[in-house]
Design a protein around this motif. Structure first.
Motif, short mmCIF file in Angstrom:
data_model
loop_
_atom_site.label_atom_id
_atom_site.label_comp_id
_atom_site.label_asym_id
_atom_site.label_seq_id
_atom_site.Cartn_x
_atom_site.Cartn_y
_atom_site.Cartn_z
N HIS A 58 -135.25 28.66 6.30
CA HIS A 58 -135.80 27.44 6.87
C HIS A 58 -137.21 27.76 7.34
O HIS A 58 -137.40 28.26 8.44
CB HIS A 58 -134.99 27.01 8.11
CG HIS A 58 -133.75 26.25 7.78
ND1 HIS A 58 -133.58 24.92 8.05
CD2 HIS A 58 -132.61 26.65 7.19
CE1 HIS A 58 -132.38 24.53 7.66
NE2 HIS A 58 -131.76 25.56 7.14
N GLN A 59 -138.20 27.51 6.51
CA GLN A 59 -139.54 27.90 6.88
C GLN A 59 -140.25 26.76 7.60
O GLN A 59 -139.93 25.60 7.40
CB GLN A 59 -140.32 28.34 5.63
CG GLN A 59 -140.96 27.22 4.82
CD GLN A 59 -142.36 26.89 5.29
OE1 GLN A 59 -143.03 27.73 5.89
NE2 GLN A 59 -142.81 25.68 5.02
N TRP A 60 -141.18 27.12 8.43
CA TRP A 60 -142.16 26.10 8.86
C TRP A 60 -143.52 26.78 8.96
O TRP A 60 -143.64 27.85 9.54
CB TRP A 60 -141.74 25.35 10.12
CG TRP A 60 -141.57 26.12 11.38
CD1 TRP A 60 -141.21 27.44 11.50
CD2 TRP A 60 -141.75 25.63 12.71
NE1 TRP A 60 -141.14 27.77 12.82
CE2 TRP A 60 -141.46 26.70 13.59
CE3 TRP A 60 -142.11 24.38 13.24
CZ2 TRP A 60 -141.55 26.56 14.97
CZ3 TRP A 60 -142.19 24.25 14.61
CH2 TRP A 60 -141.90 25.32 15.46
N HIS A 61 -144.50 26.17 8.36
CA HIS A 61 -145.90 26.58 8.26
C HIS A 61 -146.10 28.02 7.81
O HIS A 61 -147.10 28.63 8.11
CB HIS A 61 -146.66 26.31 9.57
CG HIS A 61 -146.08 26.99 10.80
ND1 HIS A 61 -145.33 26.33 11.70
CD2 HIS A 61 -146.17 28.25 11.23
CE1 HIS A 61 -144.97 27.15 12.67
NE2 HIS A 61 -145.47 28.32 12.39
N THR A 62 -145.16 28.57 7.05
CA THR A 62 -145.35 29.94 6.56
C THR A 62 -145.38 30.01 5.04
O THR A 62 -145.38 31.11 4.49
CB THR A 62 -144.22 30.86 7.04
OG1 THR A 62 -142.99 30.40 6.50
CG2 THR A 62 -144.14 30.90 8.55
N VAL A 63 -145.40 28.85 4.38
CA VAL A 63 -145.19 28.91 2.93
C VAL A 63 -146.29 29.73 2.23
O VAL A 63 -146.01 30.44 1.27
CB VAL A 63 -145.04 27.48 2.33
CG1 VAL A 63 -146.36 26.75 2.31
CG2 VAL A 63 -144.43 27.56 0.94
N ASP A 64 -147.52 29.67 2.76
CA ASP A 64 -148.60 30.52 2.22
C ASP A 64 -148.17 31.98 2.17
O ASP A 64 -148.34 32.68 1.19
CB ASP A 64 -149.81 30.55 3.17
CG ASP A 64 -150.57 29.26 3.17
OD1 ASP A 64 -150.23 28.40 2.34
OD2 ASP A 64 -151.49 29.13 3.99
N LEU A 65 -147.67 32.44 3.31
CA LEU A 65 -147.37 33.86 3.47
C LEU A 65 -146.18 34.28 2.61
O LEU A 65 -146.22 35.32 1.96
CB LEU A 65 -147.06 34.18 4.94
CG LEU A 65 -148.27 34.38 5.83
CD1 LEU A 65 -149.05 33.11 6.05
CD2 LEU A 65 -147.86 34.98 7.17
N ILE A 66 -145.14 33.46 2.61
CA ILE A 66 -143.95 33.90 1.89
C ILE A 66 -144.13 33.74 0.38
O ILE A 66 -143.54 34.48 -0.38
CB ILE A 66 -142.68 33.18 2.39
CG1 ILE A 66 -142.79 31.66 2.28
CG2 ILE A 66 -142.39 33.57 3.84
CD1 ILE A 66 -141.57 30.92 2.82
N SER A 268 -140.63 21.11 8.41
CA SER A 268 -139.82 22.29 8.13
C SER A 268 -139.18 22.10 6.76
O SER A 268 -138.83 20.99 6.38
CB SER A 268 -138.76 22.49 9.20
OG SER A 268 -137.92 23.55 8.81
N ASP A 269 -139.06 23.20 6.04
CA ASP A 269 -138.70 23.12 4.63
C ASP A 269 -137.72 24.23 4.28
O ASP A 269 -137.71 25.28 4.92
CB ASP A 269 -139.96 23.27 3.78
CG ASP A 269 -141.17 22.61 4.44
OD1 ASP A 269 -141.30 21.40 4.34
OD2 ASP A 269 -141.95 23.35 5.10
N LEU A 270 -136.94 24.00 3.24
CA LEU A 270 -136.01 25.02 2.79
C LEU A 270 -136.60 25.76 1.59
O LEU A 270 -137.16 25.14 0.68
CB LEU A 270 -134.67 24.39 2.39
CG LEU A 270 -133.96 23.60 3.49
CD1 LEU A 270 -132.60 23.12 3.00
CD2 LEU A 270 -133.80 24.47 4.73
N CYS A 271 -136.47 27.09 1.62
CA CYS A 271 -136.97 27.91 0.52
C CYS A 271 -135.87 28.83 0.04
O CYS A 271 -134.98 29.24 0.80
CB CYS A 271 -138.16 28.75 1.00
SG CYS A 271 -139.58 27.75 1.43
#
Lengths: 385, 335
Positions: A58-66, A268-271
């Protein structure tokens, strides 16, 4: 041969997976789910260094990094029940409320990077969104005045010295502190969502100076701590809406601000883990589609979040819940929180109004700024001052 | 501007000089009976006198040289009929290859080897914050005098890697996105220019070998281990442009290549991922060079630098969630 139930390992903050949601997921999906509830950066560190240790994040504002770390794999749109709604985010007319941090980083481009051009693979399934500001006790008005418009500047106001709380997360904290710096000092930063080194120094120096003068009562790292800090005497502080809902459940009078400068937007988003495959990947898609179905978004609406696709959650909300949380109408009856306990008294009116009105107040979206490496060191200096 | 001219030569360097002289005597390049004066030998080798004096003393103690009754030394046994005159050492064809290798030799001057180690440690640390670098800590860690640690700090200062704070402490870091932007802006101007300068002097065999290595990595599905990636990056960004005659430009470019450190740290923390893009970009450069199109190669290099800059910026952001291993006593975290 009956095989054992599939297992799924999910990493999330506590705000996104309260116990009733976890129980319903296990019931509805017939899979065994291990929820790792991590509120700190440890969750992100684990995700980028050990993709084999989780299946859904469950990411939030980290999609760049991951994504840069290749800790997550692309999600095939075909396998999602809400593919059409997601693709629509890319087509004009753009959803006025679609966060640029979603639309700009949603689709996997031919070169393997993320971008706004539609493709059949996405980096994440957005499931929640919201807008945060600070909250305060009515007694604050005795010090500030009954008619003063709500402003981020209050967080740094000398009249409230010793009664102010902040959140400890550097990404969110620096944005809020920058909003407070602008409002209290009459300065304007070039891009408050992407501060330059000197601007970070400006905000950090202000914070450190205030802290040394005893301005802050404390910092918190999740909504439960936030609620406790206010119960222990913080008059004004950063607040996640679940914290405010918790305080209301406990009959404490608290106002959620709708500051004149606007609020801090988030989603917030699911990855999917880069390492997930086979049966586990199937289970992960089932979990994603369960979220897309609307039940989880409805559950978390009861703590003040918005389902990213509200209409899908609506089917799981009573009309009075929908009217209160999304339409900004007075609560027709007492309304429950995600735990099923009465939290919102009948007649209460949500601050800021409807979904559309509140989300239109977003001034800046949560994001890792370009100079985050610098920002995080200065933020730590503040926390340790 | 040999770094050997400094007086701050430590123990060990004279041993290299001794070896060079002993070898040249053994092979007869310095014939028996040659009269050796410290100043003349130092001039011939391009060194300062002190390590030469120590080396000559050492050779004399070993009996390879004899001390001349008047002044200097004589190769072999000091026979009375030995050439009395002063030899022009510049006429001798000496083998000085050991001295040419400079930095890579374990017998380089003490401050120079320390500088290399400290420079590496500083570069590996600055993506993780701001640190104070302690002169006393350097002395203690390396077991050297203040003179040597000051020399090291002066050199780092000259390279722009450290600066003095208002309280007169030496500060390193942090490495910001802006620093990367600034270095990239300069590098994209200089490095393609250096490649153009190097192009006519490159050996086709070297280029063919590079092309073959890139093909091999490409055939492996665009996956390479950290060593392989390091190797192709070094081959392009260090070895190829080293053929450019403008040493000043090459030195400047080396100082701008901090992006490679970020890449290496990212690989160390996160691992190696798809490197297909890097390999493709390198191939474009090498293929242009093989086709004797220096201008095209320079353009391809600029494109590679631009694309890599975006990757490196993103990777620096990922490093922000990690801490540097704080195991060096001379680097003290400030924030």
């Amino acid at each position: 041969m009956p095989s054992s139930r599939p297992r799924l390992r999910v990493v999330a903050r506590r705000e996104f997976v309260p116990t009733p949601l976890r129980e319903e997921a296990a019931r509805a999906l017939a899979i065994d789910i291990d929820f790792a509830v991590v509120d700190s950066l440890d969750g992100l560190r684990r995700v980028v260094t050990a993709p084999e240790s989780f299946d859904v994040y469950h990411q939030w504002h980290t999609v760049d990094l991951i994504w840069t770390s290749r800790a997550i794999r692309p999600i095939t749109l075909d396998r999602l029940t809400c593919a059409a709604e997601l693709s629509a985010l890319a087509h004009p007319p753009l959803d006025a409320q679609a966060p640029p941090t979603v639309t700009g980083k949603l689709f996997v481009q031919p070169d393997g990077e993320l971008g706004p051009r539609p493709s059949d693979r996405v980096s994440m399934l957005p499931v929640l969104r919201g807008i945060d500001a600070f909250a305060y006790q009515p007694a604050l008005r005795d010090l500030i005045g009954p008619d003063a418009p709500e402003s981020w500047g209050w967080l740094f106001d000398d009249r409230l010295s010793g009664r102010v709380g902040l959140l400890s997360d550097p990404v969110l904290g620096m944005i809020e502190a920058a909003l407070a710096t602008e409002a209290s000092q009459g300065v304007a930063f070039g891009d408050i969502g992407n501060l330059a080194i000197e601007e970070i120094d400006h905000v950090a120096d202000t914070l450190i100076q205030l802290k040394k003068r005893g301005h802050f009562r404390g910092v918190w790292s999740n909504y439960e701590e936030a609620a406790r800090l206010m119960q222990r005497g913080a008059l004004i502080q950063s607040m996640f809406t679940p914290g405010a809902t918790r305080l209301r459940r406990e009959k404490m009078e608290v106002a959620v601000a709708n500051p004149v400068e606007g609020g801090r937007g988030w989603h917030s988003d699911l990855c999917l883990s880069a390492a997930a495959d086979g049966e586990t990947l199937d289970a992960a898609y089932a979990y994603l589609n369960w979220w897309a179905g609307g039940w989880p978004g409805a559950c978390l609406s009861r703590q003040g979040y918005y389902a990213f696709l509200p209409e899908r959650a609506r089917a799981f909300l009573s009309p009075s819940e929908w009217d209160y949380w999304y339409e900004g109408l007075p609560a027709a009856t007492a309304l429950p929180d995600p735990f099923g306990l009465p939290a919102i008294p009948a007649g209460h009116l949500r601050e800021g109004g409807s979904y559309a009105a509140r989300m239109a107040r977003v001034r800046v979206w949560n994001t890792f700024m370009d100079e985050h490496g610098y920002l995080v060191r200065r933020w730590r200096e503040f926390l340790e001052a | 501007m040999s770094t050997r001219e400094t007086p701050a030569l430590g123990k060990g360097y004279y041993e290299l000089v001794r070896t060079v002289l002993a070898e040249n005597i053994r092979t007869g390049r310095i014939p028996p009976g040659t009269r050796l004066y410290t100043a003349a030998v130092a001039d011939r080798l391009g060194l300062s006198p002190s390590p030469v004096r120590r080396a000559l003393d050492g050779l004399a103690a070993e009996g390879i040289l004899a001390v001349h009754p008047q002044q200097g030394y004589v190769v072999g046994i000091a026979l009375p009929e030995a050439s009395p005159g002063r030899e022009n050492l510049h006429r001798l064809d000496l083998d000085l290859s050991l001295l040419e290798t400079g930095r890579s030799t374990p017998l380089a001057p003490r401050w120079e080897t320390i500088l290399e180690e400290v420079e590496g440690a500083v570069l590996r640390t600055i993506p993780f914050g701001t640190f104070q670098i302690s002169e006393a800590g350097l002395c203690e860690h390396f077991g050297v005098s203040r003179t040597i640690s000051r020399e090291v700090l002066a050199r780092l200062n000259g390279q722009g890697l450290i600066e003095k704070s208002r309280s007169s402490h030496w500060i390193v870091g942090p490495l910001s996105a802006r620093t990367l932007d600034e270095m990239h802006e300069m590098r994209r101007l200089l490095e393609p220019q250096a490649l153009c300068g190097a192009a006519p002097r490159l050996e086709p065999g070297v280029l063919t070998a590079m092309a073959q290595e890139l093909e091999r990595l490409c055939a492996g599905g665009g996956r390479g281990d950290s060593t392989e990636i390091d190797a192709i990056e070094t081959a392009l960004h260090r070895d190829l442009i080293a053929a450019c005659r403008n040493r000043r430009m090459i030195t400047t470019i080396h100082g701008l290549q901090v992006a490679h450190v970020v890449d290496a740290l990212f690989r160390a923390h996160i691992g190696v991922h798809d490197v297909g893009a890097i390999i493709d970009e390198h191939r474009m450069v090498v293929l242009h060079l093989l086709g004797r199109d220096a201008e095209g190669a320079a353009q391809a290099l600029r494109r590679h630098l631009d694309l890599d800059h975006q990757r490196v910026r993103a990777r620096l952001k990922v490093l922000s969630i990690f801490d540097a291993p704080n195991d060096l006593p001379y680097l003290i975290r400030i924030h």
